[in-house]
Scaffold this motif. Structure first.
Motif, PDB file in Angstrom:
ATOM      1  N   THR A  93      -2.775  -6.451  -5.017  1.00  0.00           N
ATOM      2  CA  THR A  93      -3.081  -5.342  -5.915  1.00  0.00           C
ATOM      3  C   THR A  93      -2.589  -5.678  -7.308  1.00  0.00           C
ATOM      4  O   THR A  93      -1.905  -6.683  -7.524  1.00  0.00           O
ATOM      5  CB  THR A  93      -2.417  -4.028  -5.436  1.00  0.00           C
ATOM      6  OG1 THR A  93      -0.997  -4.210  -5.402  1.00  0.00           O
ATOM      7  CG2 THR A  93      -2.902  -3.645  -4.052  1.00  0.00           C
ATOM      8  N   ASP A 153      -4.842   4.099  -5.539  1.00  0.00           N
ATOM      9  CA  ASP A 153      -5.469   4.060  -4.215  1.00  0.00           C
ATOM     10  C   ASP A 153      -6.923   3.604  -4.265  1.00  0.00           C
ATOM     11  O   ASP A 153      -7.522   3.358  -3.210  1.00  0.00           O
ATOM     12  CB  ASP A 153      -5.389   5.439  -3.555  1.00  0.00           C
ATOM     13  CG  ASP A 153      -3.976   5.768  -3.097  1.00  0.00           C
ATOM     14  OD1 ASP A 153      -3.143   4.841  -3.052  1.00  0.00           O
ATOM     15  OD2 ASP A 153      -3.703   6.953  -2.790  1.00  0.00           O
ATOM     16  N   LEU A 203      -7.727   0.365  -2.336  1.00  0.00           N
ATOM     17  CA  LEU A 203      -7.623   0.304  -0.880  1.00  0.00           C
ATOM     18  C   LEU A 203      -8.993   0.436  -0.219  1.00  0.00           C
ATOM     19  O   LEU A 203      -9.800   1.283  -0.602  1.00  0.00           O
ATOM     20  CB  LEU A 203      -6.723   1.438  -0.366  1.00  0.00           C
ATOM     21  CG  LEU A 203      -5.258   1.420  -0.799  1.00  0.00           C
ATOM     22  CD1 LEU A 203      -4.537   2.624  -0.203  1.00  0.00           C
ATOM     23  CD2 LEU A 203      -4.587   0.127  -0.381  1.00  0.00           C
ATOM     24  N   SER A 253     -11.269   1.366   3.305  1.00  0.00           N
ATOM     25  CA  SER A 253     -11.108   2.400   4.322  1.00  0.00           C
ATOM     26  C   SER A 253     -12.223   2.293   5.350  1.00  0.00           C
ATOM     27  O   SER A 253     -13.250   1.631   5.123  1.00  0.00           O
ATOM     28  CB  SER A 253     -11.112   3.803   3.685  1.00  0.00           C
ATOM     29  OG  SER A 253     -12.353   4.048   3.046  1.00  0.00           O
ATOM     30  N   LEU A 260      -4.785   5.020   7.729  1.00  0.00           N
ATOM     31  CA  LEU A 260      -3.707   4.289   7.068  1.00  0.00           C
ATOM     32  C   LEU A 260      -2.373   4.964   7.373  1.00  0.00           C
ATOM     33  O   LEU A 260      -2.168   6.133   7.043  1.00  0.00           O
ATOM     34  CB  LEU A 260      -3.944   4.240   5.557  1.00  0.00           C
ATOM     35  CG  LEU A 260      -2.906   3.489   4.725  1.00  0.00           C
ATOM     36  CD1 LEU A 260      -2.873   2.013   5.094  1.00  0.00           C
ATOM     37  CD2 LEU A 260      -3.194   3.654   3.230  1.00  0.00           C
ATOM     38  N   SER A 274       0.820   3.123   6.868  1.00  0.00           N
ATOM     39  CA  SER A 274       1.900   2.579   6.047  1.00  0.00           C
ATOM     40  C   SER A 274       1.312   1.753   4.921  1.00  0.00           C
ATOM     41  O   SER A 274       0.310   1.050   5.097  1.00  0.00           O
ATOM     42  CB  SER A 274       2.849   1.725   6.895  1.00  0.00           C
ATOM     43  OG  SER A 274       3.849   1.125   6.092  1.00  0.00           O
ATOM     44  N   ASN A 275       1.948   1.841   3.733  1.00  0.00           N
ATOM     45  CA  ASN A 275       1.512   1.113   2.547  1.00  0.00           C
ATOM     46  C   ASN A 275       2.776   0.680   1.806  1.00  0.00           C
ATOM     47  O   ASN A 275       3.365   1.444   1.058  1.00  0.00           O
ATOM     48  CB  ASN A 275       0.638   2.007   1.673  1.00  0.00           C
ATOM     49  CG  ASN A 275       0.125   1.304   0.427  1.00  0.00           C
ATOM     50  OD1 ASN A 275       0.559   0.208   0.087  1.00  0.00           O
ATOM     51  ND2 ASN A 275      -0.809   1.943  -0.264  1.00  0.00           N
ATOM     52  N   ARG A 329       0.479  -5.544  -0.980  1.00  0.00           N
ATOM     53  CA  ARG A 329       0.869  -4.408  -0.163  1.00  0.00           C
ATOM     54  C   ARG A 329       0.595  -4.706   1.298  1.00  0.00           C
ATOM     55  O   ARG A 329      -0.468  -5.191   1.654  1.00  0.00           O
ATOM     56  CB  ARG A 329       0.127  -3.149  -0.615  1.00  0.00           C
ATOM     57  CG  ARG A 329       0.567  -2.702  -1.998  1.00  0.00           C
ATOM     58  CD  ARG A 329      -0.182  -1.507  -2.521  1.00  0.00           C
ATOM     59  NE  ARG A 329       0.383  -1.129  -3.810  1.00  0.00           N
ATOM     60  CZ  ARG A 329       1.377  -0.270  -3.969  1.00  0.00           C
ATOM     61  NH1 ARG A 329       1.902   0.330  -2.921  1.00  0.00           N
ATOM     62  NH2 ARG A 329       1.855   0.009  -5.168  1.00  0.00           N
ATOM     63  N   LEU A 375      -0.378  -3.330   4.510  1.00  0.00           N
ATOM     64  CA  LEU A 375      -1.095  -2.150   4.982  1.00  0.00           C
ATOM     65  C   LEU A 375      -1.110  -2.126   6.509  1.00  0.00           C
ATOM     66  O   LEU A 375      -1.365  -3.151   7.151  1.00  0.00           O
ATOM     67  CB  LEU A 375      -2.534  -2.148   4.461  1.00  0.00           C
ATOM     68  CG  LEU A 375      -2.711  -2.223   2.940  1.00  0.00           C
ATOM     69  CD1 LEU A 375      -4.190  -2.186   2.586  1.00  0.00           C
ATOM     70  CD2 LEU A 375      -1.958  -1.107   2.236  1.00  0.00           C
TER      71      LEU A 375
END
Length: 288
Positions: free
Chosen positions: A166, A172, A175, A177, A183, A185-186, A198, A200
């Protein structure tokens, strides 16, 4: 081991790494008792060299060796099955040094229409090994294919854990999806002042019914990030000033060193001319 813990890997579970590389992530998974499968498009990392290959670490730690397969996430033959995998844990290449690759289907079809000779006679010239043609694999496409793979292969409750690069001004929007994945944990890790990544952790919450993954709205180009990051430019300028100051100081020391050395030699010469035990102000008769 952090990734294996985030995936909650337990003995007897089936774990995939679809960018296995040298297999370091699966070492942790095998340590926790999982049955592991590693997939990579590059045969060189699987074959190794000088007697060292991807199996070496597992032999060194006394762990069972995973099954390693040469494969391509973008055209995954392993997607023919469904919902049998407990965890997918991987670290995709994201282009800071070397980007991801996938099979170039157009060149591959051309190569298959002109098959190479596979038999070898004593009078024949040496065979050239067939090299599968590849092309660049954008980070956005990697994310879409990875989440689609997880939605198809993972059992409900299974985990997908991977690193995502990132920017320093993360939102966000960066990210990906998927409707089947939630999701959980980040976690941020700073690599350099320019590059962040990150960890993920997704959990599959429903059965796959043909849904499509949503790519990130924004995917950073890490090579361009070095040139466009204002903080990095400021950092480089600060480093450059320090280097210039250190160079200037060293040159000044080198320039003054000969004069300092001559002055020291002169003092030593004066001391050597004085009689032993006599002070500089005393006469030979002892009278001042």
């Amino acid at each position: 081991f952090i990734m294996a813990n985030m995936a909650q890997i337990k003995p007897g579970q089936l774990v995939f790494d679809v960018f296995v590389g040298t297999g370091s992530i699966l070492v942790a998974a095998a340590h926790f008792g999982a049955t592991c499968v590693g997939i990579d498009i590059d045969p060189r990392v699987l074959q190794g060299k000088n007697g060292v290959d991807v199996h070496t670490n597992f032999h060194q730690y006394g762990l069972p060796c995973p099954d390693f397969v040469r494969g391509d996430l973008a055209h995954g033959f392993f997607l023919r099955t469904s919902e049998i995998v407990d965890a997918i844990v991987c670290d995709p290449p994201y282009g800071a040094r070397a980007g991801a690759r996938k099979v170039n289907t157009v060149k591959m079809e051309t190569a298959l229409q002109n098959p190479v000779r596979t038999t070898q006679l004593p009078s024949d010239p040496p065979l050239n090994p067939f090299i599968i043609p590849t092309e660049g694999y954008t980070l956005s496409d990697v994310c879409v294919d990875l989440l689609t793979c997880a939605a198809k292969l993972l059992r409900v409750g299974g985990h997908l854990v991977f690193w995502l690069p990132t920017t320093e001004d993360y939102t966000d929007r960066e990210l990906p999806s998927h409707p089947c994945l939630e999701l959980r944990s980040n976690a941020l890790q700073s690599i350099t002042i320019r590059i962040k990544r990150r960890l993920l952790t997704f959990v599959k919450v429903k059965q796959y019914e043909g849904e499509s993954a949503c790519p990130p709205e924004f995917s950073p180009n890490l090579k361009e990030l070095a040139e466009t990051s204002e903080k990095y430019v400021q950092y480089k300028a600060k480093v450059s000033r320090r280097v210039e100051a250190a160079t200037r100081y060293r040159k000044e020391r080198e320039a003054t060193a000969p004069a300092t050395a001559r002055a020291e030699e002169g003092k030593e010469g004066e001391k050597s001319l004085q009689p032993s035990g006599a002070s500089p102000c005393s006469s030979p008769s002892g009278k001042t």
